[in-house]
Design a protein around this motif. Structure first.
Motif, PDB file in Angstrom:
ATOM      1  N   VAL A  37       0.852  -1.191   0.000  1.00  0.00           N
ATOM      2  CA  VAL A  37       0.000   0.000   0.000  1.00  0.00           C
ATOM      3  C   VAL A  37       0.884   1.236   0.000  1.00  0.00           C
ATOM      4  N   ILE A  38       0.661   2.106  -0.969  1.00  0.00           N
ATOM      5  CA  ILE A  38       1.400   3.358  -1.066  1.00  0.00           C
ATOM      6  C   ILE A  38       0.413   4.516  -1.046  1.00  0.00           C
ATOM      7  N   GLY A  39       0.949   5.711  -0.879  1.00  0.00           N
ATOM      8  CA  GLY A  39       0.106   6.899  -0.879  1.00  0.00           C
ATOM      9  C   GLY A  39       0.718   7.976  -0.008  1.00  0.00           C
ATOM     10  N   PRO A  40       0.206   9.201  -0.098  1.00  0.00           N
ATOM     11  CA  PRO A  40       0.761  10.306   0.692  1.00  0.00           C
ATOM     12  C   PRO A  40       0.508  10.119   2.176  1.00  0.00           C
ATOM     13  N   GLY A  42      -0.972  10.597   5.717  1.00  0.00           N
ATOM     14  CA  GLY A  42      -2.322  10.981   6.103  1.00  0.00           C
ATOM     15  C   GLY A  42      -3.414  10.406   5.228  1.00  0.00           C
ATOM     16  N   SER A  43      -3.059   9.469   4.351  1.00  0.00           N
ATOM     17  CA  SER A  43      -4.067   8.923   3.429  1.00  0.00           C
ATOM     18  C   SER A  43      -4.847   7.761   4.026  1.00  0.00           C
ATOM     19  N   GLY A  44      -4.461   7.300   5.213  1.00  0.00           N
ATOM     20  CA  GLY A  44      -5.205   6.235   5.879  1.00  0.00           C
ATOM     21  C   GLY A  44      -4.543   4.875   5.816  1.00  0.00           C
ATOM     22  N   LYS A  45      -3.318   4.804   5.294  1.00  0.00           N
ATOM     23  CA  LYS A  45      -2.649   3.510   5.101  1.00  0.00           C
ATOM     24  C   LYS A  45      -2.429   2.787   6.430  1.00  0.00           C
ATOM     25  N   ALA A 218       6.018  -6.746  -4.723  1.00  0.00           N
ATOM     26  CA  ALA A 218       4.561  -6.812  -4.583  1.00  0.00           C
ATOM     27  C   ALA A 218       3.920  -7.660  -5.673  1.00  0.00           C
ATOM     28  N   ASP A 219       2.853  -8.348  -5.289  1.00  0.00           N
ATOM     29  CA  ASP A 219       1.965  -8.995  -6.255  1.00  0.00           C
ATOM     30  C   ASP A 219       0.772  -8.095  -6.552  1.00  0.00           C
ATOM     31  N   HIS A 220       0.454  -7.232  -5.593  1.00  0.00           N
ATOM     32  CA  HIS A 220      -0.782  -6.448  -5.618  1.00  0.00           C
ATOM     33  C   HIS A 220      -0.423  -5.077  -5.037  1.00  0.00           C
ATOM     34  N   LEU A 221      -0.576  -4.031  -5.834  1.00  0.00           N
ATOM     35  CA  LEU A 221      -0.223  -2.677  -5.398  1.00  0.00           C
ATOM     36  C   LEU A 221      -1.499  -1.860  -5.241  1.00  0.00           C
ATOM     37  N   VAL A 222      -1.580  -1.156  -4.111  1.00  0.00           N
ATOM     38  CA  VAL A 222      -2.759  -0.352  -3.788  1.00  0.00           C
ATOM     39  C   VAL A 222      -2.310   1.091  -3.555  1.00  0.00           C
ATOM     40  N   PHE A 223      -2.973   2.036  -4.216  1.00  0.00           N
ATOM     41  CA  PHE A 223      -2.711   3.451  -3.966  1.00  0.00           C
ATOM     42  C   PHE A 223      -3.889   4.034  -3.209  1.00  0.00           C
ATOM     43  N   MET A 224      -3.600   4.628  -2.024  1.00  0.00           N
ATOM     44  CA  MET A 224      -4.633   5.255  -1.203  1.00  0.00           C
ATOM     45  C   MET A 224      -4.434   6.758  -1.133  1.00  0.00           C
ATOM     46  N   ARG A 246      -5.037  11.246  -9.621  1.00  0.00           N
ATOM     47  CA  ARG A 246      -4.396  11.402  -8.310  1.00  0.00           C
ATOM     48  C   ARG A 246      -3.195  10.458  -8.195  1.00  0.00           C
ATOM     49  N   THR A 247      -3.332   9.262  -8.745  1.00  0.00           N
ATOM     50  CA  THR A 247      -2.205   8.323  -8.741  1.00  0.00           C
ATOM     51  C   THR A 247      -1.054   8.879  -9.558  1.00  0.00           C
ATOM     52  N   ARG A 248      -1.365   9.407 -10.739  1.00  0.00           N
ATOM     53  CA  ARG A 248      -0.313   9.967 -11.601  1.00  0.00           C
ATOM     54  C   ARG A 248       0.399  11.114 -10.920  1.00  0.00           C
ATOM     55  N   ALA A 249      -0.356  11.983 -10.232  1.00  0.00           N
ATOM     56  CA  ALA A 249       0.251  13.141  -9.564  1.00  0.00           C
ATOM     57  C   ALA A 249       1.179  12.688  -8.440  1.00  0.00           C
ATOM     58  N   PHE A 250       0.753  11.685  -7.667  1.00  0.00           N
ATOM     59  CA  PHE A 250       1.589  11.178  -6.577  1.00  0.00           C
ATOM     60  C   PHE A 250       2.872  10.548  -7.122  1.00  0.00           C
ATOM     61  N   LEU A 251       2.730   9.690  -8.120  1.00  0.00           N
ATOM     62  CA  LEU A 251       3.901   8.980  -8.647  1.00  0.00           C
ATOM     63  C   LEU A 251       4.873   9.941  -9.327  1.00  0.00           C
ATOM     64  N   SER A 252       4.349  11.019  -9.890  1.00  0.00           N
ATOM     65  CA  SER A 252       5.245  11.982 -10.549  1.00  0.00           C
ATOM     66  C   SER A 252       6.175  12.646  -9.538  1.00  0.00           C
ATOM     67  N   LYS A 253       5.778  12.654  -8.264  1.00  0.00           N
ATOM     68  CA  LYS A 253       6.593  13.287  -7.224  1.00  0.00           C
ATOM     69  C   LYS A 253       7.569  12.313  -6.565  1.00  0.00           C
TER      70      LYS A 253
END
Length: 255
Positions: A37-40, A42-45, A218-224, A246-253
């Motif tokens: 699980v990835i994400g910024p 405070g995203s709830g991960k 990972a076998d399974h990737l989740v963006f939150m 939103r995924t594209r914006a996060f990964l671009s950073k």
């Protein structure tokens, strides 16, 4: 629910007062799968992971572990909260490794690992010691069994924490940013242990900012983001061709 499903989350919501931390999360993790699980921030991960381990009580929804409803039982068509001892018994089926190692400072590496099997599972001390030494060997610390946490590096302490979680023979391992508190040169030794667990078929959920590692293991990737699962799928495909803005914006950073 498939027989191969270890974790099933159905419509998970979590409120902290007025803060809506999780917003209707649905997620399944299959047996032997590594779900990252990835994400910024405070995203709830981490909150989601704590709900699976019942360290946080969900506000709505259902958590199942190997088909067993967690935290509740159904009687007469209504759901009732389990007693604390029943929740503790369910919680033992998950192994959780935190950002901080939380080792007992007055106990050696081996003593930290065998504490759970002896005190909780009532394993004999001789059997627990044999298991503990095997697990310390598995994480590359067989020669440091008698060292105290203060005598170990951060990476070594985290590997002891992994061995301690494995000693309870969990049905799933949960890793909450296990390398975030480590110096950069120590990250690799912990990721190598997790990679070895993955190669040996351990079901795992991992919250991490190590995108390269996520791509590899990972076998399974989740963006939150903002308490929701925004996008999920096969890691290389999702990282190379995210569909959601939103995924594209996060990964671009971060890439």
């Amino acid at each position: 629910m498939s027989d191969d499903t270890v974790v099933s989350l159905e419509g998970i919501h979590k409120f902290f007062g007025p803060v809506h931390a999780l917003r209707g999360v649905d997620l399944t993790i299959a047996r032997g799968e590594v779900c990252v699980v990835i994400g910024p921030s405070g995203s709830g991960k981490s909150t989601l992971m704590c709900c699976i381990n019942q360290l946080e009580t969900i506000s709505a929804g259902r958590v199942y572990l190997n088909g067993e409803l967690q935290g509740y039982e159904e009687r007469g068509g209504r759901f009732h909260v389990l007693a604390e001892r029943q929740i503790d018994a369910q919680r033992r089926k998950t192994g959780m490794v935190f950002q901080q190692f939380n080792l007992f400072p007055h106990k050696t590496a081996l003593q930290n690992v065998i504490e759970g099997p002896v005190q909780v599972k009532r394993m004999s001390r001789a059997a627990a010691k044999k298991l503990g030494l095997e697990l310390l060997d598995r994480v590359g610390l067989n020669d440091l069994a008698d060292r105290y946490p203060a005598q170990l590096s951060g990476g070594q302490q985290q590997r002891v924490a992994i061995a301690r979680a494995l000693a309870m023979e969990p049905e799933i391992m949960l890793f909450d940013e296990p390398t975030s508190a480590l110096d950069p040169e120590l990250v690799g030794e912990v990721l190598d242990v997790i990679k070895d667990l993955a190669q040996n078929g351990m079901t795992m959920m991992l919250v991490t900012h190590e995108i390269g590692f996520a791509r590899e293991v990972a076998d399974h990737l989740v963006f939150m983001d903002q308490g929701c699962v925004v996008e999920e799928g096969e890691p290389r495909e999702l990282l190379a061709n995210p569909r959601n803005g939103r995924t594209r914006a996060f990964l671009s950073k971060v890439l």
